[in-house]
Write a protein that holds these residues in place. Structure first.
Motif, PDB file in Angstrom:
ATOM      1  N   ALA A   1     -29.923 -12.921   2.742  1.00 41.68           N
ATOM      2  CA  ALA A   1     -29.969 -12.572   4.161  1.00 41.68           C
ATOM      3  C   ALA A   1     -29.358 -11.182   4.360  1.00 41.68           C
ATOM      4  O   ALA A   1     -28.653 -10.664   3.494  1.00 41.68           O
TER       5      ALA A   1
ATOM      6  N   GLY B   1     -24.122 -12.149   7.418  1.00 41.08           N
ATOM      7  CA  GLY B   1     -23.624 -13.501   7.604  1.00 41.08           C
ATOM      8  C   GLY B   1     -22.196 -13.610   7.144  1.00 41.08           C
ATOM      9  O   GLY B   1     -21.430 -12.631   7.174  1.00 41.08           O
TER      10      GLY B   1
ATOM     11  N   LYS C   1     -28.492 -21.947   4.381  1.00 42.78           N
ATOM     12  CA  LYS C   1     -29.308 -21.288   5.391  1.00 42.78           C
ATOM     13  C   LYS C   1     -29.209 -21.981   6.744  1.00 42.78           C
ATOM     14  O   LYS C   1     -28.895 -23.174   6.842  1.00 42.78           O
TER      15      LYS C   1
ATOM     16  N   GLU D   1     -26.395 -20.614  -1.287  1.00 43.27           N
ATOM     17  CA  GLU D   1     -26.919 -20.054  -0.046  1.00 43.27           C
ATOM     18  C   GLU D   1     -27.169 -21.190   0.935  1.00 43.27           C
ATOM     19  O   GLU D   1     -28.044 -22.033   0.708  1.00 43.27           O
TER      20      GLU D   1
ATOM     21  N   ASN E   1     -26.028 -18.184   8.784  1.00 42.72           N
ATOM     22  CA  ASN E   1     -26.194 -17.916   7.359  1.00 42.72           C
ATOM     23  C   ASN E   1     -24.822 -17.808   6.707  1.00 42.72           C
ATOM     24  O   ASN E   1     -24.001 -16.985   7.112  1.00 42.72           O
TER      25      ASN E   1
END
Length: 369
Positions: free
Chosen positions: A288, A291, A181, A179, A165
């Motif tokens: 999340a 990360g 992922k 973001e 992440n």
């Protein structure tokens, strides 16, 4: 074609034009290498005219037409100065990717006919540099029902994709997040104000263009009442896709929130810094639990802001994008060089999952020299 491109960017802060000369390596895997970069000044009188146009007023059309040409000339000056510094001939550069200067952004949900307007006439840039210029990147996405912003997530995915992440946060006048992922999916949106209000407040009280290292903000104390008032803005709770600008987060918005409060100026600055950190942290938390967070833009140099982010995100490692080879000051300009490259290759530059557009699209228009 060669793989040398120039990216030009002037952000919401309207403090300078970032210009970068990028070699993408001529390979399928993107490996952008900055050959030269500069921050080209915008004259204070031109900056004042731009900021005045960012607020509705009389004779906007006449002012916009003249500023479009003037900004085109300044973008061309930045390009020619960059090439001279790098010792590169215009004929060696494939294209200039110019974002232009945003003076109005009205995304879907704010007006009946959404639009976005960037000035900096690409015809002028092409004529004065002798290089094909690609511009007007945002309106195709908006024509497809998208926000027209943010546009950097597609580039962030190409440059920073990872198996874990990872979030990329650009802190310019406004702040936005990408973001990335672990499953390869992507999301992104504007989180809210970045440096714009911090710059406004320190300029008003200290006559300085920005709060160096966030030192003045660090000297103040956060006002819980002001923080609550500011964070209650509807934009923060709105679901993405979403984008914003000075139309929402401006001096009038701040002054309304300050009504009835007696606060030391330094405490207001501290609270504004906390708003930027809090809104970014909320976006990161929704992504999340932990990360890697990569920071770029002017905010990457604000030690106070970064410390506030780290306190709010203890399970995240925070670094700037220079850790991965692209200087935090120049990342957005590199991104528009990349978008120009995508245009010439006939490849999409937007992410529908980010902007809400109906489909992927090749962005930008090509202006031959």
């Amino acid at each position: 074609m060669s793989d040398l491109f120039i990216g030009l960017m002037s952000g919401t802060s309207v403090d300078a034009i970032d210009a970068v000369l990028v070699d993408f390596g001529g390979e399928e895997k993107i490996k952008p290498r900055i050959l030269a970069a500069l921050s080209h000044p915008i004259h204070p009188s031109l900056r004042s005219a731009i900021l005045a146009l960012c607020s509705p007023g009389p004779s906007e059309l006449d002012r916009a037409g003249q500023l479009d040409r003037q900004l085109g000339q300044v973008f061309a000056e930045a390009t020619n100065t960059l090439l001279a510094r790098a010792g590169i001939e215009p004929s060696d550069v494939t294209a200039v990717g110019s974002h232009g200067q945003t003076v109005r952004h009205r995304p879907p949900g704010t007006v009946s006919s959404p639009f976005t307007l960037q000035l900096g006439d690409p015809n002028t840039i092409a004529a004065l540099t002798g290089i094909s210029t690609i511009a007007d990147f945002r309106r195709r996405d908006m024509a497809l029902g998208g926000q027209g912003a943010p546009l950097m997530p597609a580039f962030h995915r190409a440059a920073f994709k990872t198996e874990g992440n990872r979030a990329v946060v650009n802190i310019g006048g406004m702040a936005n997040i990408t973001e990335l992922k672990a499953d390869g999916s992507i999301c992104g949106y504007d989180t809210g104000p970045g440096n714009a209000l911090l710059d406004y407040w320190v300029g008003l009280h200290k006559k300085q263009p920005f709060d160096r290292d966030g030192g003045w903000a660090a000297s103040g104390r956060v006002s819980p009442e002001l923080l609550n008032r500011l964070m209650s803005a509807p934009y923060f709770s709105a679901e993405p896709p979403k984008s914003t600008g000075r139309e929402t987060f401006n001096a009038n918005w701040l002054e309304q929130a300050l009504a009835g409060l007696e606060l030391a100026p330094a405490d207001v600055q501290a609270t504004l810094s906390e708003v930027t950190a809090a809104s970014i942290a909320e976006a990161v938390h929704s992504f999340a639990d932990g990360g890697e967070l990569l920071i770029c833009g002017g905010g990457a140099r604000n030690k106070d802001l970064l410390s506030r982010l780290q306190r709010r995100l203890p399970t995240w490692s925070i670094a700037d994008t220079g850790t991965y080879g692209i200087d935090a000051d120049w990342l957005e300009a590199v991104g528009f060089a990349w978008l120009a490259r995508q245009t010439l290759l006939g490849l999409p530059g937007n992410c529908p999952g980010v902007t809400g557009a109906k489909k992927e699209a090749v962005l930008g228009a090509i202006y031959p020299p």
